[in-house]
Design a protein around this motif. Structure first.
Motif, PDB file in Angstrom:
ATOM      1  N   LYS A 128      -9.805  63.248 -55.181  1.00 42.05           N
ATOM      2  CA  LYS A 128     -11.423  63.044 -55.231  1.00 42.05           C
ATOM      3  C   LYS A 128     -12.461  63.358 -54.304  1.00 42.05           C
ATOM      4  O   LYS A 128     -13.100  64.063 -53.214  1.00 42.05           O
ATOM      5  CB  LYS A 128     -12.135  61.888 -56.229  1.00 42.05           C
ATOM      6  N   ASN A 129     -11.442  62.465 -52.613  1.00 39.51           N
ATOM      7  CA  ASN A 129     -11.643  62.278 -51.554  1.00 39.51           C
ATOM      8  C   ASN A 129     -11.540  63.767 -50.198  1.00 39.51           C
ATOM      9  O   ASN A 129     -11.349  63.971 -49.360  1.00 39.51           O
ATOM     10  CB  ASN A 129     -11.505  61.412 -51.046  1.00 39.51           C
ATOM     11  N   SER A 130     -10.776  64.884 -51.335  1.00 41.14           N
ATOM     12  CA  SER A 130     -10.365  65.927 -50.667  1.00 41.14           C
ATOM     13  C   SER A 130     -11.069  66.976 -50.314  1.00 41.14           C
ATOM     14  O   SER A 130     -12.836  67.385 -51.049  1.00 41.14           O
ATOM     15  CB  SER A 130      -9.546  66.997 -51.034  1.00 41.14           C
TER      16      SER A 130
ATOM     17  N   GLY B 144      -9.576  74.459 -50.677  1.00 38.34           N
ATOM     18  CA  GLY B 144      -9.911  72.806 -50.404  1.00 38.34           C
ATOM     19  C   GLY B 144      -8.699  72.576 -49.890  1.00 38.34           C
ATOM     20  O   GLY B 144      -7.305  73.428 -50.040  1.00 38.34           O
ATOM     21  N   ARG B 145      -8.337  71.444 -49.449  1.00 34.11           N
ATOM     22  CA  ARG B 145      -7.209  70.487 -48.703  1.00 34.11           C
ATOM     23  C   ARG B 145      -6.925  69.661 -49.488  1.00 34.11           C
ATOM     24  O   ARG B 145      -7.965  69.034 -49.131  1.00 34.11           O
ATOM     25  CB  ARG B 145      -7.174  71.062 -47.036  1.00 34.11           C
ATOM     26  N   LEU B 146      -6.445  69.355 -49.852  1.00 35.59           N
ATOM     27  CA  LEU B 146      -5.878  67.797 -50.614  1.00 35.59           C
ATOM     28  C   LEU B 146      -5.589  67.217 -49.357  1.00 35.59           C
ATOM     29  O   LEU B 146      -4.625  66.619 -48.652  1.00 35.59           O
ATOM     30  CB  LEU B 146      -4.185  67.838 -51.689  1.00 35.59           C
ATOM     31  N   ARG B 147      -5.628  65.847 -49.576  1.00 32.52           N
ATOM     32  CA  ARG B 147      -5.535  65.109 -49.198  1.00 32.52           C
ATOM     33  C   ARG B 147      -5.049  63.492 -49.505  1.00 32.52           C
ATOM     34  O   ARG B 147      -5.383  62.783 -49.703  1.00 32.52           O
ATOM     35  CB  ARG B 147      -7.007  64.346 -48.578  1.00 32.52           C
ATOM     36  N   GLY B 148      -3.602  63.993 -49.706  1.00 32.70           N
ATOM     37  CA  GLY B 148      -2.153  62.727 -49.553  1.00 32.70           C
ATOM     38  C   GLY B 148      -2.989  63.022 -51.757  1.00 32.70           C
ATOM     39  O   GLY B 148      -2.898  64.268 -52.169  1.00 32.70           O
TER      40      GLY B 148
ATOM     41  N   THR C 224      -3.104  73.363 -50.170  1.00 34.07           N
ATOM     42  CA  THR C 224      -4.552  74.466 -50.314  1.00 34.07           C
ATOM     43  C   THR C 224      -4.563  74.668 -51.943  1.00 34.07           C
ATOM     44  O   THR C 224      -4.009  75.352 -52.051  1.00 34.07           O
ATOM     45  CB  THR C 224      -4.497  75.512 -49.255  1.00 34.07           C
ATOM     46  N   TRP C 225      -5.684  74.025 -52.035  1.00 34.99           N
ATOM     47  CA  TRP C 225      -6.056  74.724 -53.702  1.00 34.99           C
ATOM     48  C   TRP C 225      -7.357  76.043 -53.170  1.00 34.99           C
ATOM     49  O   TRP C 225      -8.426  76.030 -52.765  1.00 34.99           O
ATOM     50  CB  TRP C 225      -6.524  73.629 -54.525  1.00 34.99           C
TER      51      TRP C 225
END
Length: 302
Positions: free
Chosen positions: A191-193, A183-187, A162-163
């Motif tokens: 860019k699509n997080s 935001g939450r990283l998606r792997g 989480t950023w």
């Protein structure tokens, strides 16, 4: 990276040092230096670093280089077994416009000098396992075509995938802007997080804004056609690559085309390059008293 395909490192390096210890467990203490090394569109000058290698990992000490006219220093280590890294870095007087132009195709960049520091630790194989804390300060920027000063500070944190980003800048030296995003990283697909947060613009003078936009080449035309002050708020959703802003803009009084408008309110959304105006309301002020008379309402898509 940032749409660039040339990942080859160009330039020469000098390596010297010692190797000591038993044959089965040697330790190398090395000094690496280079007058100039290039990667993609970035040039690194006066590179110098002390490196220690053994069977447990790599340790980086006393490293420094010149990039975009500023100095970067860093220390860190990389452990072979757990494949984890720790990095501590600091930079000062880095030319923001030169750096952004080198790593992107942006036609409009912030101007000024950047300073800051960062600490980062995590697994080499997964960005979601990294912990990052970074601070950046920007100042001494000047206006020019494609160059927008934005003095202020920003802080970025990442923990457990989480950023968060907190930033406060005066865009163009005329519009105070504060941003709060999470935001939450998606792997590894940054860019699509997904992200969410808010953006606020404190009350700002319209003529000063149009003058800044004209000096930076973003708009053209007469700067004195509109006067007054505005303030804005936005809820931010979407992804890092494509944020969506739900906007609310207000003004107590605006003069436009010889007409005095009061109680101006506009609400809409910005998605990519499409702006949807949901509602615009304003009242026309009487020239003598300044009280509201006629009413204006509008909507549209641009």
């Amino acid at each position: 990276w940032w749409g660039q395909t040339d990942d080859a490192i160009r330039g020469g390096t000098h390596l010297e040092g010692t190797v000591s210890g038993p044959l089965g467990d040697p330790v190398a203490s090395l000094h690496v230096s280079s007058n100039l090394v290039s990667w993609q569109r970035l040039d690194f000058a006066d590179v110098a670093a002390a490196v220690r290698l053994d069977d447990e990992g790599l340790q980086l000490d006393q490293s420094r280089l010149i990039v975009a006219g500023g100095q970067l220093t860093a220390t860190g280590d990389l452990m072979w077994g757990p494949q984890r890294a720790n990095i501590k870095a600091a930079w000062r007087n880095v030319d923001a416009a030169q750096l952004v132009s080198a790593i992107s195709d942006a036609t409009v960049t912030p101007s000024g000098r950047m300073s800051g520091e960062a600490t980062a630790a995590g697994s080499i194989g997964s960005i979601e396992e990294w912990n990052v804390d970074a601070r950046v300060a920007l100042g001494d920027g000047l206006r020019g075509r494609g160059r927008v000063p934005a003095p202020g500070e920003a802080r970025f944190r990442l923990a457990d995938g989480t950023w968060g980003l907190e930033a406060s800048h005066v865009v163009g030296d005329v519009a105070p802007v504060t941003v709060s995003l999470t935001g939450r990283l998606r792997g590894s697909d940054v860019k699509n997080s997904a992200m969410a947060g808010t953006l606020q613009v404190s009350e700002s003078d319209l003529q000063a804004i149009f003058q800044m936009l004209s000096e930076t080449g973003l708009v053209s035309g007469q700067q004195d056609l509109v006067s007054g002050a505005i303030r804005a708020n936005a809820d931010v959703t979407g992804t890092v690559a494509r944020p969506v802003l739900q906007l609310s803009v207000e003004s107590g009084r605006i003069a436009a085309g010889g007409q005095q408008l009061v109680d101006v309110e506009a609400r809409g959304s910005l998605d990519g390059s499409t702006f949807q105006l949901d509602e615009l309301t304003a009242a026309q002020a009487m020239p003598s008293s300044g009280d509201a008379t006629g009413q204006l309402k509008a909507s549209g898509k641009f």
